[in-house]
Write an enzyme that holds these catalytic residues in place. Structure first.
Site, mmCIF file in Angstrom:
data_model
loop_
_atom_site.group_PDB
_atom_site.id
_atom_site.type_symbol
_atom_site.label_atom_id
_atom_site.label_comp_id
_atom_site.label_asym_id
_atom_site.label_seq_id
_atom_site.Cartn_x
_atom_site.Cartn_y
_atom_site.Cartn_z
ATOM 1 N N GLY A 3 -13.935 -11.294 -1.464
ATOM 2 C CA GLY A 3 -13.869 -12.698 -1.850
ATOM 3 C C GLY A 3 -12.531 -13.069 -2.462
ATOM 4 N N SER A 4 -12.583 -13.932 -3.473
ATOM 5 C CA SER A 4 -11.352 -14.530 -4.003
ATOM 6 C C SER A 4 -10.453 -13.547 -4.741
ATOM 7 C CB SER A 4 -11.714 -15.692 -4.937
ATOM 8 O OG SER A 4 -12.317 -16.742 -4.194
ATOM 9 N N THR A 5 -10.971 -12.390 -5.147
ATOM 10 C CA THR A 5 -10.092 -11.416 -5.806
ATOM 11 C C THR A 5 -9.024 -10.896 -4.847
ATOM 12 O OG1 THR A 5 -11.745 -9.714 -5.316
ATOM 13 C CG2 THR A 5 -11.734 -10.641 -7.546
#
Length: 595
Positions: A300-302
């Site tokens: 995801g956004s990491t």
């Protein structure tokens, strides 16, 4: 016919002495012939058998049990060690001074087995009954103190894990046969087992062993132990912080990793739930694996800071590039939206990272050719196994180049960390490139073998760091991540006086039936201290109830970073801010006391 008379015998043998001489010679001849035959039989026919038989009488063959090497953390705190243990046998037929019932009642509280169960065992056979394994010395001393004929203690060794579940995910355990089954106990068995060949010693005539024939160096013990990079204090702090948040949000599982970005050494790696290796047989087998290394998830956004670094290094964007975020973007026939649904208007790259804009990231990565983007992902290790000294490493998943380049939706979803799968350790390794000047390092937990004089006798050979980003790119992206902690979704990870870069992630989980389910994986990854980046700290929490990366994972990372700051004595980036914060906290505490 004329009968032979008495005068005929003397005509053949004239003297009785000659008769005796002939008889003697015949006896000697037959005796010598017998001796020759017996000698032939002993030397030739039965020679090999008699030689083996003689060796059995004159020699003794030993293969002494040698304890496994101990495992310690970087401060020499013992994580695994062999200790003497005993197996208790009973021989009821030679019980003398007391009855079976009396012995069972006396033995039960010592070994923790009910007296009724002991009595059943005593009645099951007259001798050779195995009562209990793994009896420690202090318990064995109590059994000996009973002074009862018919109780026999056989010495062996058992493996003790003083830290219990604290380091189980890394150390692993050995089974009843003293063989490693998980963790380093399994993957580094050849290092942990001390090598000692079979010994052959001679016996004297009375059967005693003659020590003067022992090999030189027999009594020189191998005093080396395996030292890890792990700090058990940080390991314990990370596990406690993780357990608190998992309980609060009723999460399925979680992991925390702390890496020194300079060389890839791991200071902590915990996974929950876990097990106590001293009693591994009481736990479900699924807990024996370290899912931070063995299981895949979509980050995801990491992963967005890594994508920003790719775009900057490819020079398809500049740090001040601006994009239009309307809240949604259509790619082929799919509509991609921001997590909150709202747009952010014209935003630069730093703002995209700060507010975690999916739309902005898609536009940013569309500036790269899909083939180049795919090549970058492979170069960073996506789609391959991770080199490490930890066992059972999973191979990350990446769509084929043909699929990635022909379907526009693939690079679009990869822009915000979905559509491919990695392990949490993969994420930490790639984030470390932003902290160490752009180099991929090898995550590892082994420092080497050290002797009692603290001398290094062996160390693992690690692949050299692989440069993927320029130091300028790495520094630029790390500083962009600071805005996430200062003013963005990672504010829960702020520590007064310290510059920290971070990135939250709340990714949907892929469904086994295709598409995505309602379950989520929340995560947060941080770099500190930003003025001289060194450490990467990440937390991944699987399936929390009603939580996000900001509310679940970021507080865990903050707690771990606070412990790391204390253990490593990391000075504050801004001491004045720290002093002001401490004064404010003291004032608030004073007011609370007054209330």
């Amino acid at each position: 016919m004329k009968r032979l008379g008495a005068n005929y015998l003397p005509s053949i043998i004239k003297d009785p002495k000659e008769i005796r001489l002939v008889v003697v010679w015949i006896i000697l001849f037959l005796g010598g012939l017998g001796l020759c035959w017996n000698l032939f039989r002993l030397q030739v026919v039965r020679g090999p058998f008699l030689e083996r038989y003689a060796r059995q009488q004159q020699e003794i063959t030993l293969r002494p049990f040698v304890p496994r090497r101990s495992i310690v953390d970087r401060n020499n705190n013992v994580l695994a060690v062999d200790r003497p243990a005993y197996t208790l046998y009973a021989h009821p037929k030679i019980f003398r001074r007391q009855t079976k019932e009396e012995i069972a009642n006396q033995l039960a509280p010592i070994i923790g087995i009910p007296a009724t169960e002991l009595l059943q065992k005593f009645n099951s056979a007259p001798s050779g009954i195995r009562i209990k394994d793994g009896i420690l010395q202090e318990v064995a001393d109590k059994i000996i103190a009973i002074r009862q004929d018919g109780l026999e203690l056989i010495q062996n060794y058992s493996r003790l894990y003083p830290a219990q579940e604290t380091a189980a995910d890394i150390v692993g355990y050995v089974d009843a046969n003293h063989k490693g089954q998980a963790g380093l106990e399994y993957s580094r068995e050849t290092i942990l087992e001390r090598s000692l060949k079979v010994l052959r010693l001679n016996r004297a005539g009375n059967g005693a062993v003659m020590p003067d024939h022992a090999p030189e160096g027999l009594l020189n013990a191998d005093d080396t132990h395996l030292r890890l990079t792990i700090d058990v204090r940080l390991q314990r702090a990370a596990r406690e912080a993780l357990k608190i948040k998992m309980a609060e949000y009723k999460a399925k599982r979680g992991t925390v990793i702390v890496m020194d970005a300079r060389d890839g050494s791991l200071l902590a790696l915990v996974a929950e739930p876990t097990y106590n290796p001293n009693e591994f047989y009481k736990y479900d087998k699924s807990l024996y694996k370290n899912w931070a290394v063995t299981d895949l998830y979509e980050p995801g956004s990491t992963f967005k800071p890594i994508n920003v670094a790719i775009a900057l290094e490819s020079k398809s964007i500049q740090p001040d590039s601006v994009f239009q975020d309307s809240g949604a973007i259509k790619v082929s026939k799919k509509v991609i939206r921001n997590a909150g649904g709202a747009g952010h208007g014209r935003i630069n790259v730093t703002k995209i990272v700060q507010v975690s804009s999916n739309v902005g990231m898609v536009q940013m990565m569309q500036t790269l050719k899909p083939k180049d983007y795919h090549s970058w992902l492979k170069r960073l290790g996506v789609g391959s196994s991770l080199e490490s000294d930890l066992p059972f490493r999973a191979v990350s998943k990446l769509k084929s180049e043909q699929t990635f380049t022909t379907l526009p939706i693939e690079p679009a979803t990869a822009a915000f960390g979905q559509g491919f799968s990695i392990t949490p350790l993969h994420l930490v390794r790639m984030t470390a490139t932003l902290a160490n000047g752009g180099k991929l390092v090898t995550p590892h937990v082994i420092k080497g073998l050290y002797n009692s004089k603290n001398e290094l006798t062996w160390e693992p050979t690690l692949p050299p760091p692989k440069a993927v980003f320029s130091p300028t790119t790495a520094k630029t992206v790390a500083e962009m991540m600071e805005s996430v902690v200062k003013n963005g979704t990672g504010r829960a990870a702020q520590i007064p006086g310290y510059r920290i870069g971070g990135k939250t992630g709340t990714a949907q989980k892929a469904s086994p039936k295709g598409g995505y389910s309602d379950a989520k994986v929340t995560s947060f990854v941080a770099i500190l201290p930003l003025e001289s980046p060194r450490y990467v700290v990440a937390a991944v929490v699987d399936e929390p109830k009603d939580g996000s990366g900001a509310s679940v994972a970021a507080p865990v990372v903050k707690s771990v970073m606070q412990s790391l700051i204390n253990i490593e004595r990391i000075p504050p980036s801004n001491p004045k801010v720290l002093e002001t914060s401490s004064s404010n906290e003291a004032g608030e505490q004073g007011r609370m006391d007054l209330d």
